[in-house]
Design a protein around this motif. Sequence first.
Motif, PDB file in Angstrom:
ATOM      1  N   PRO A  15     -37.927  57.463 130.205  1.00 53.44           N
ATOM      2  CA  PRO A  15     -38.723  58.612 129.768  1.00 53.44           C
ATOM      3  C   PRO A  15     -38.403  59.917 130.505  1.00 53.44           C
ATOM      4  CG  PRO A  15     -40.104  57.009 130.915  1.00 53.44           C
ATOM      5  CD  PRO A  15     -38.753  56.393 130.746  1.00 53.44           C
ATOM      6  N   ALA A  16     -37.858  59.837 131.703  1.00 52.60           N
ATOM      7  CA  ALA A  16     -37.542  61.051 132.449  1.00 52.60           C
ATOM      8  C   ALA A  16     -36.179  61.636 132.051  1.00 52.60           C
ATOM      9  CB  ALA A  16     -37.564  60.767 133.947  1.00 52.60           C
ATOM     10  N   ALA A  17     -35.370  60.862 131.344  1.00 46.09           N
ATOM     11  CA  ALA A  17     -34.021  61.310 130.970  1.00 46.09           C
ATOM     12  C   ALA A  17     -34.053  62.061 129.638  1.00 46.09           C
ATOM     13  CB  ALA A  17     -33.081  60.113 130.865  1.00 46.09           C
ATOM     14  N   GLU A  18     -33.175  63.027 129.516  1.00 47.33           N
ATOM     15  CA  GLU A  18     -33.023  63.748 128.250  1.00 47.33           C
ATOM     16  C   GLU A  18     -32.294  62.849 127.252  1.00 47.33           C
ATOM     17  OE1 GLU A  18     -30.532  67.514 126.402  1.00 47.33           O
ATOM     18  OE2 GLU A  18     -30.642  67.265 128.580  1.00 47.33           O
ATOM     19  N   VAL A  19     -32.834  62.721 126.052  1.00 50.90           N
ATOM     20  CA  VAL A  19     -32.178  61.923 125.016  1.00 50.90           C
ATOM     21  C   VAL A  19     -31.072  62.777 124.394  1.00 50.90           C
ATOM     22  CG1 VAL A  19     -32.418  60.748 122.798  1.00 50.90           C
ATOM     23  CG2 VAL A  19     -34.249  60.589 124.510  1.00 50.90           C
ATOM     24  N   GLN A  20     -29.852  62.263 124.449  1.00 50.73           N
ATOM     25  CA  GLN A  20     -28.721  62.936 123.820  1.00 50.73           C
ATOM     26  C   GLN A  20     -28.316  62.115 122.599  1.00 50.73           C
ATOM     27  OE1 GLN A  20     -25.538  64.376 126.356  1.00 50.73           O
ATOM     28  NE2 GLN A  20     -26.849  64.101 128.150  1.00 50.73           N
ATOM     29  N   LEU A  21     -28.480  62.703 121.440  1.00 51.73           N
ATOM     30  CA  LEU A  21     -28.112  62.002 120.209  1.00 51.73           C
ATOM     31  C   LEU A  21     -26.602  61.914 120.103  1.00 51.73           C
ATOM     32  CD1 LEU A  21     -30.667  63.534 117.691  1.00 51.73           C
ATOM     33  CD2 LEU A  21     -30.837  61.406 119.002  1.00 51.73           C
ATOM     34  N   PRO A  22     -26.094  60.790 119.608  1.00 56.01           N
ATOM     35  CA  PRO A  22     -24.644  60.629 119.465  1.00 56.01           C
ATOM     36  C   PRO A  22     -24.055  61.710 118.554  1.00 56.01           C
ATOM     37  CG  PRO A  22     -25.747  58.520 119.229  1.00 56.01           C
ATOM     38  CD  PRO A  22     -26.816  59.568 119.230  1.00 56.01           C
ATOM     39  N   ALA A  30     -13.973  59.307 113.902  1.00 63.40           N
ATOM     40  CA  ALA A  30     -14.801  58.396 113.110  1.00 63.40           C
ATOM     41  C   ALA A  30     -16.062  58.018 113.873  1.00 63.40           C
ATOM     42  CB  ALA A  30     -14.013  57.134 112.760  1.00 63.40           C
ATOM     43  N   GLY A  31     -15.947  57.957 115.200  1.00 62.15           N
ATOM     44  CA  GLY A  31     -17.037  57.460 116.021  1.00 62.15           C
ATOM     45  C   GLY A  31     -17.940  58.547 116.555  1.00 62.15           C
ATOM     46  N   TYR A  32     -19.217  58.203 116.646  1.00 61.98           N
ATOM     47  CA  TYR A  32     -20.236  59.050 117.261  1.00 61.98           C
ATOM     48  C   TYR A  32     -20.421  58.564 118.693  1.00 61.98           C
ATOM     49  CZ  TYR A  32     -21.323  60.980 112.715  1.00 61.98           C
ATOM     50  OH  TYR A  32     -21.238  61.631 111.513  1.00 61.98           O
ATOM     51  N   ASP A  33     -20.194  59.437 119.647  1.00 62.86           N
ATOM     52  CA  ASP A  33     -20.220  59.055 121.055  1.00 62.86           C
ATOM     53  C   ASP A  33     -21.645  58.839 121.559  1.00 62.86           C
ATOM     54  OD1 ASP A  33     -17.437  59.188 121.357  1.00 62.86           O
ATOM     55  OD2 ASP A  33     -17.514  61.339 121.776  1.00 62.86           O
ATOM     56  N   PHE A  34     -21.865  57.669 122.162  1.00 59.04           N
ATOM     57  CA  PHE A  34     -23.116  57.352 122.844  1.00 59.04           C
ATOM     58  C   PHE A  34     -22.925  57.618 124.331  1.00 59.04           C
ATOM     59  CE2 PHE A  34     -23.876  55.084 118.982  1.00 59.04           C
ATOM     60  CZ  PHE A  34     -25.246  54.946 118.878  1.00 59.04           C
ATOM     61  N   VAL A  35     -23.925  58.212 124.953  1.00 54.68           N
ATOM     62  CA  VAL A  35     -23.866  58.482 126.387  1.00 54.68           C
ATOM     63  C   VAL A  35     -24.862  57.583 127.105  1.00 54.68           C
ATOM     64  CG1 VAL A  35     -23.181  60.882 125.980  1.00 54.68           C
ATOM     65  CG2 VAL A  35     -25.593  60.336 126.396  1.00 54.68           C
ATOM     66  N   ASP A 118     -22.490  60.664 130.546  1.00 55.40           N
ATOM     67  CA  ASP A 118     -21.110  60.231 130.307  1.00 55.40           C
ATOM     68  C   ASP A 118     -21.032  59.436 129.013  1.00 55.40           C
ATOM     69  OD1 ASP A 118     -20.277  61.395 132.672  1.00 55.40           O
ATOM     70  OD2 ASP A 118     -19.952  59.484 133.723  1.00 55.40           O
ATOM     71  N   ARG A 119     -19.986  59.667 128.246  1.00 50.89           N
ATOM     72  CA  ARG A 119     -19.749  58.929 127.010  1.00 50.89           C
ATOM     73  C   ARG A 119     -19.195  57.544 127.362  1.00 50.89           C
ATOM     74  NH1 ARG A 119     -15.767  62.860 124.114  1.00 50.89           N
ATOM     75  NH2 ARG A 119     -15.003  62.867 126.236  1.00 50.89           N
ATOM     76  N   ILE A 120     -19.869  56.495 126.866  1.00 45.94           N
ATOM     77  CA  ILE A 120     -19.423  55.139 127.210  1.00 45.94           C
ATOM     78  C   ILE A 120     -19.182  54.263 125.983  1.00 45.94           C
ATOM     79  CG2 ILE A 120     -20.420  55.110 129.530  1.00 45.94           C
ATOM     80  CD1 ILE A 120     -22.784  53.527 128.383  1.00 45.94           C
ATOM     81  N   ALA A 121     -19.743  54.626 124.846  1.00 44.78           N
ATOM     82  CA  ALA A 121     -19.585  53.815 123.634  1.00 44.78           C
ATOM     83  C   ALA A 121     -19.490  54.755 122.441  1.00 44.78           C
ATOM     84  CB  ALA A 121     -20.757  52.855 123.477  1.00 44.78           C
ATOM     85  N   GLN A 122     -19.096  54.185 121.307  1.00 40.41           N
ATOM     86  CA  GLN A 122     -19.041  54.982 120.083  1.00 40.41           C
ATOM     87  C   GLN A 122     -19.487  54.129 118.915  1.00 40.41           C
ATOM     88  OE1 GLN A 122     -15.010  56.284 119.283  1.00 40.41           O
ATOM     89  NE2 GLN A 122     -14.189  54.478 120.271  1.00 40.41           N
ATOM     90  N   GLY A 123     -20.180  54.760 117.996  1.00 39.85           N
ATOM     91  CA  GLY A 123     -20.685  54.074 116.823  1.00 39.85           C
ATOM     92  C   GLY A 123     -20.045  54.606 115.556  1.00 39.85           C
ATOM     93  N   VAL A 124     -19.709  53.703 114.648  1.00 42.80           N
ATOM     94  CA  VAL A 124     -19.080  54.059 113.382  1.00 42.80           C
ATOM     95  C   VAL A 124     -19.938  53.495 112.255  1.00 42.80           C
ATOM     96  CG1 VAL A 124     -17.003  53.847 111.955  1.00 42.80           C
ATOM     97  CG2 VAL A 124     -16.786  53.986 114.453  1.00 42.80           C
ATOM     98  N   PHE A 125     -20.403  54.358 111.355  1.00 36.97           N
ATOM     99  CA  PHE A 125     -21.128  53.903 110.172  1.00 36.97           C
ATOM    100  C   PHE A 125     -20.123  53.356 109.168  1.00 36.97           C
ATOM    101  CE2 PHE A 125     -24.173  57.066 111.796  1.00 36.97           C
ATOM    102  CZ  PHE A 125     -25.344  56.333 111.747  1.00 36.97           C
ATOM    103  N   MET A 126     -20.427  52.189 108.608  1.00 33.40           N
ATOM    104  CA  MET A 126     -19.517  51.540 107.661  1.00 33.40           C
ATOM    105  C   MET A 126     -20.317  50.918 106.514  1.00 33.40           C
ATOM    106  SD  MET A 126     -16.392  51.688 108.976  1.00 33.40           S
ATOM    107  CE  MET A 126     -15.563  50.391 108.092  1.00 33.40           C
ATOM    108  N   PRO A 127     -19.745  50.930 105.301  1.00 30.11           N
ATOM    109  CA  PRO A 127     -20.363  50.158 104.229  1.00 30.11           C
ATOM    110  C   PRO A 127     -19.986  48.691 104.404  1.00 30.11           C
ATOM    111  CG  PRO A 127     -18.399  51.253 103.421  1.00 30.11           C
ATOM    112  CD  PRO A 127     -18.592  51.699 104.855  1.00 30.11           C
ATOM    113  N   TYR A 128     -20.781  47.805 103.843  1.00 33.53           N
ATOM    114  CA  TYR A 128     -20.424  46.388 103.862  1.00 33.53           C
ATOM    115  C   TYR A 128     -20.640  45.806 102.470  1.00 33.53           C
ATOM    116  CZ  TYR A 128     -25.437  45.390 104.333  1.00 33.53           C
ATOM    117  OH  TYR A 128     -26.783  45.323 104.145  1.00 33.53           O
ATOM    118  N   LEU A 129     -20.041  44.678 102.231  1.00 32.75           N
ATOM    119  CA  LEU A 129     -20.106  44.005 100.930  1.00 32.75           C
ATOM    120  C   LEU A 129     -20.847  42.688 101.057  1.00 32.75           C
ATOM    121  CD1 LEU A 129     -16.375  44.584  99.941  1.00 32.75           C
ATOM    122  CD2 LEU A 129     -18.363  45.962  99.278  1.00 32.75           C
TER     123      LEU A 129
END
Length: 152
Positions: A15-22, A30-35, A118-129
């Motif tokens: 709760p004390a940290a600033e939320v940074q949206l990817p 392609a990827g949205y960086d998660f910090v 710091d950026r540590i992960a990345q998210g990619v939105f994908m369609p699925y079948l």
Amino acid sequence: MRGFQPVSEPHRQHPAAEVQLPRRGTRHSAGYDFVTPVDLTVLPGELVRVATDVKAYMQPGEVLQIYVRSSAGLRGLMLANTVGIVDADYYGNPDNDGNIVLALRNLGAEPFEAHAGDRIAQGVFMPYLLADGDDGFSSGEVRSGGYGHTGR
């Protein structure tokens, strides 16, 4: 249609940290960086979970796949489940409001250190079948919980 929001206050783990949206680092990323919202150290062989305090919304038929960033992977960091899968119905679940948690494992020989922001992960939105004959509810189960809910 798809995007990111902070989780609600009662479900914030930091709760004390600033939320940074990817967000994407370049126009053609392609990827949205998660910090990481907090400073963290992952010792060799250690597993550390860090809640991002971010949730993702998307359309039916889409999934958010999460990968460790290449720069972190070169230093031995990986996701414990190798690829994180965030389903559309994870958003807003009653257990944690869809808080995306990264389970990080250090396979390297040196401690992995990251500072808040710091950026540590990345998210990619994908369609699925869906497979033939699958109406989308083959198990009949409706999500009623959070992280790991269907894998008890």
